[in-house]
Design an enzyme around this catalytic site. Sequence first.
Site, mmCIF file in Angstrom:
data_model
loop_
_atom_site.group_PDB
_atom_site.id
_atom_site.type_symbol
_atom_site.label_atom_id
_atom_site.label_comp_id
_atom_site.label_asym_id
_atom_site.label_seq_id
_atom_site.Cartn_x
_atom_site.Cartn_y
_atom_site.Cartn_z
ATOM 1 N N ASP A 41 42.967 40.619 49.964
ATOM 2 C CA ASP A 41 44.361 40.715 49.499
ATOM 3 C C ASP A 41 45.203 41.773 50.202
ATOM 4 O OD1 ASP A 41 43.152 38.987 47.719
ATOM 5 O OD2 ASP A 41 43.363 40.282 45.984
ATOM 6 N N LYS A 72 44.138 32.904 45.345
ATOM 7 C CA LYS A 72 43.486 33.113 44.059
ATOM 8 C C LYS A 72 44.466 33.741 43.076
ATOM 9 C CE LYS A 72 41.436 37.640 45.257
ATOM 10 N NZ LYS A 72 42.091 38.475 44.253
ATOM 11 N N CYS A 115 41.210 44.310 42.484
ATOM 12 C CA CYS A 115 40.543 43.173 43.124
ATOM 13 C C CYS A 115 39.291 43.565 43.898
ATOM 14 C CB CYS A 115 41.528 42.439 44.022
ATOM 15 S SG CYS A 115 42.883 41.666 43.090
#
Length: 203
Positions: free
Chosen positions: A21, A82, A118
Site C-alpha cells: 500500500d 483490497k 496494514c
Amino acid sequence: MAINPARAILRQGKTALFICDVQEKFRQAIFQFDTIVKNSTKLINALKILNVPMLVSEQNPKSLGGTIPEFDISGAKGPFSKMQFSMCTSEINNELETLCDGQRPESIILIGVETHVCVENTAVDLRRYGYEVHTVADCCSSRTQEDRLLALERMRDIGCHIATSESIIFKYMRDASRKEFKTILSLIKTPSPYTGLVPVSRI
C-alpha cells in the site's frame, strides 16, 4: 524471544517481497515518506536484480490512488486491490502458493505503510500461516513515529525479524562472489539516511 538462527535465513527461490500500500494519497500523511521511498526503491531494485518475486497490494485505490511511480513493480504480481487491512486476502493467498517458481515461499520480506495498520495486520496473518516474516523497518512508516516504533516492537514479539533494507540485501545475497555483487554495490554505496528508529546514543 530466542529465534532459531536457521529461521532467519533468506533462501534463494524460497523468498518473496510484499509491497504493502505505498500509494499516492499517503505521500503527504506518512512520517518520513520520502525516506522510506528512497530505502524501498533501493531494496526493490536490488531484489529485482536478484530475481526475488514481488507482490504488490493497494488499499482502496479508487480513493487512495495507485502505487507510487518511483517503484519499479514491472514483473510483480498485482497490484491487488483490497479493503481489508491485511494483504492476506483470498486472492493474494492463492498467488502465494505458487509465487516462487510454482512453489510457496518460506520467507516474506515486508515493506509498506502504515506500519501499525496494514503492515502489522499482514505480518500477523503471515506468521499465523507459518511464514517467516522479515519486516524492513526503514522501508515502513506510519503517520506518527510512535505508532511505527510500537508496531515494530509488536511484530518482533510475534517472531518477525526486524531488519533494515541493506541487511536484507546482504542477507539474501550472502556472498561477494555472486555475479550480481558489483551491480548491487552501486545501489548501496550511499548509506541509508537516519530514520530515528534507533536512538542517537546507540549509533
